[in-house]
Design an enzyme around this catalytic site. Structure first.
Site, PDB file in Angstrom:
ATOM      1  N   PRO A 174       0.836  -1.203   0.000  1.00 17.52           N
ATOM      2  CG  PRO A 174      -0.791  -1.594   1.612  1.00 17.52           C
ATOM      3  CD  PRO A 174       0.521  -2.101   1.123  1.00 17.52           C
ATOM      4  CD  GLU A 175       3.500   2.582  -4.264  1.00 17.97           C
ATOM      5  OE1 GLU A 175       3.371   3.671  -4.843  1.00 17.97           O
ATOM      6  OE2 GLU A 175       4.124   1.634  -4.764  1.00 17.97           O
TER       7      GLU A 175
END
Length: 304
Positions: free
Chosen positions: A2-3
């Site tokens: 997850p960015e």
């Protein structure tokens, strides 16, 4: 992993829980990247006050009701969370069975509600590389070294260019960076460094460089101010677009409501080695920089 857009989307999806009271805290696997605190159950009776994001960290604040005897507000408690390589926060109705890799469940409900209307927030992390910690114990270690937010007014072409060139601005003659050599590392590596700018992960760095027409291995100090300006614009635009589309659904990432993002459907080059460039039809190539895949178009992104 997850960015930034996925974490920002997660933050937004937690809004329905604001003002809800913690009824129960269940820890099933405390061994994540760091050991979970042993006293998380102290949150029972607290109310979810706010959820903020700094880089890829969520900062979750809980407040207590006024102590009638002491006639004062009790101190707030704050958690700092990181989703690691594969983590997610998901909301489920009360009574939903624990799944494999659900390591923490926090049960919320309005103060006047019974359990049948409660909501469970599940921290799900197959790789266990995330973190759930007390903010006061780890904020300095995790946050103090971070660069500016990419969507903030602090992240500008002027900032990035001068940082790379180690030049002194006219209004900051005491800046010691003038004594250092310009940064010659590949530009992709530079924009992915958290001390330079936070949250520009591999997906968004790859896509931004493609749109800016910059080869990912270009030595950063060789870029002109105009090239840096175009790159900064595309970083901001692509991150904002990803947030609007709910982030990228890669592997098993979902947001708190259980929904998945759609940004991956708009990718130009990331993960598309060997396919045709959307602009010129040349086959996309791939190199590795710091162990990360970097897909690019040899025609649209020539190496200087």
């Amino acid at each position: 992993m997850p960015e930034l857009p996925e974490v920002e989307t997660t933050k937004t999806s937690l809004k329905p829980l604001l003002g809800q009271q913690v009824n129960a805290v269940q820890v099933f696997q405390p061994k994540l990247r760091w050991q979970m605190p042993s006293d998380l159950e102290d949150l029972v009776g607290y109310t979810l006050h706010s959820v903020e994001r700094r880089a890829k960290y969520l900062i979750i604040t809980f407040t207590q009701a006024i102590n009638e005897q002491a006639q004062q507000q009790l101190p707030a408690r704050q958690l700092i969370m990181h989703l690691g390589m594969s983590g997610s926060l998901q909301q489920h109705p009360f009574g939903t069975d624990k799944r494999k890799h659900d390591h923490l469940i926090i049960t919320f409900s309005a103060a006047d509600c019974v359990n049948s209307t409660a909501t469970q927030l599940h921290y799900h992390d197959p790789r266990r590389f995330g973190a759930v910690l007390w903010y006061e114990d780890y904020s300095s270690k995790l946050l103090d070294h971070l660069g500016p937010e990419p969507l903030s007014p602090d992240f500008t072409a002027d900032y990035l260019y001068h940082l790379i060139q180690r030049t002194v601005k006219a209004d900051d003659a005491s800046d010691k960076t003038s004594k250092k050599r310009p940064i010659a590392r590949p530009i992709k590596s530079v924009i992915m460094e958290q001390k330079v700018v936070v949250g520009v992960g591999n997906i968004y760095a790859t896509e931004s460089l493609y749109l800016a027409g910059i080869h990912p291995a270009t030595p950063a100090h060789q870029l002109s101010y105009d090239q840096i300006s175009v790159l900064v614009k595309h970083i901001k635009d692509i991150l904002q677009k990803a947030i609007v589309l709910g982030g990228s659904t890669l592997r098993d990432f979902t947001i708190a409501s259980g929904q998945t993002g759609y940004f991956q459907q708009t990718l130009n080059v990331y993960g598309k080695q060997g396919e045709k460039c959307p602009h010129c039809d040349m086959p996309l190539d791939n190199i590795k920089l710091n162990g990360r895949a970097s897909v690019y178009c040899p025609n649209c992104q020539p190496l200087p």
